[in-house]
Design a protein around this motif. Structure first.
Motif, PDB file in Angstrom:
ATOM      1  N   VAL A   1       6.185  -5.423  -7.052  1.00  0.00           N
ATOM      2  CA  VAL A   1       4.968  -6.165  -6.938  1.00  0.00           C
ATOM      3  C   VAL A   1       4.181  -5.916  -5.489  1.00  0.00           C
ATOM      4  O   VAL A   1       2.879  -5.695  -5.404  1.00  0.00           O
TER       5      VAL A   1
ATOM      6  N   THR B   1       0.340  -4.469  -5.185  1.00  0.00           N
ATOM      7  CA  THR B   1      -0.578  -5.126  -4.765  1.00  0.00           C
ATOM      8  C   THR B   1      -1.234  -4.313  -3.464  1.00  0.00           C
ATOM      9  O   THR B   1      -2.541  -4.228  -3.269  1.00  0.00           O
TER      10      THR B   1
ATOM     11  N   GLU C   1      -3.477  -1.461  -4.424  1.00  0.00           N
ATOM     12  CA  GLU C   1      -4.829  -1.969  -5.080  1.00  0.00           C
ATOM     13  C   GLU C   1      -5.595  -2.027  -4.002  1.00  0.00           C
ATOM     14  O   GLU C   1      -7.077  -1.721  -3.986  1.00  0.00           O
ATOM     15  N   GLU C   2      -5.009  -2.773  -3.073  1.00  0.00           N
ATOM     16  CA  GLU C   2      -5.866  -3.105  -1.712  1.00  0.00           C
ATOM     17  C   GLU C   2      -6.353  -1.938  -1.098  1.00  0.00           C
ATOM     18  O   GLU C   2      -7.543  -1.674  -0.542  1.00  0.00           O
TER      19      GLU C   2
END
Length: 96
Positions: free
Chosen positions: A42, A46, A49-50
């Motif tokens: 996860v 995350t 993506e950032e």
């Protein structure tokens, strides 16, 4: 890892990132089991993506996104997570 002349820098970066993630996943599994691996997964998604969003906002072409993410994984995310795992293992070793 020896460089293979016919692989692009992007492909080499992606291979190195994958190897680093596999090593980190093995360490997470050894220390915290499946829950630690899921947390790592996860966190990786995350963070990636950032990084992709920041790369896009910086005006980088979309074709660079995989290499930017691969570099982030190998230079920032994996080393930081390895340090956190090592600190967690050290803390567990000092508890009665």
């Amino acid at each position: 890892m020896p460089s293979t002349p016919y692989l692009s820098n992007s492909t080499t970066s992606e291979i190195q990132a994958w190897e680093a993630l596999k090593t980190l996943g093995d360490a997470a599994m050894a220390q915290g089991g499946l829950q630690a691996v899921f947390q790592m997964f996860v966190g990786t998604l995350t963070g990636a993506e950032e990084v992709a969003r920041a790369s896009e906002e910086a005006g980088h072409p979309q074709s660079m996104t995989p290499e930017v993410i691969a570099q982030w994984l190998t230079t920032d995310y994996v080393p930081g997570m390895q340090q956190a795992l090592a600190q967690g293992a050290a803390a567990e070793g000092t508890q009665p």
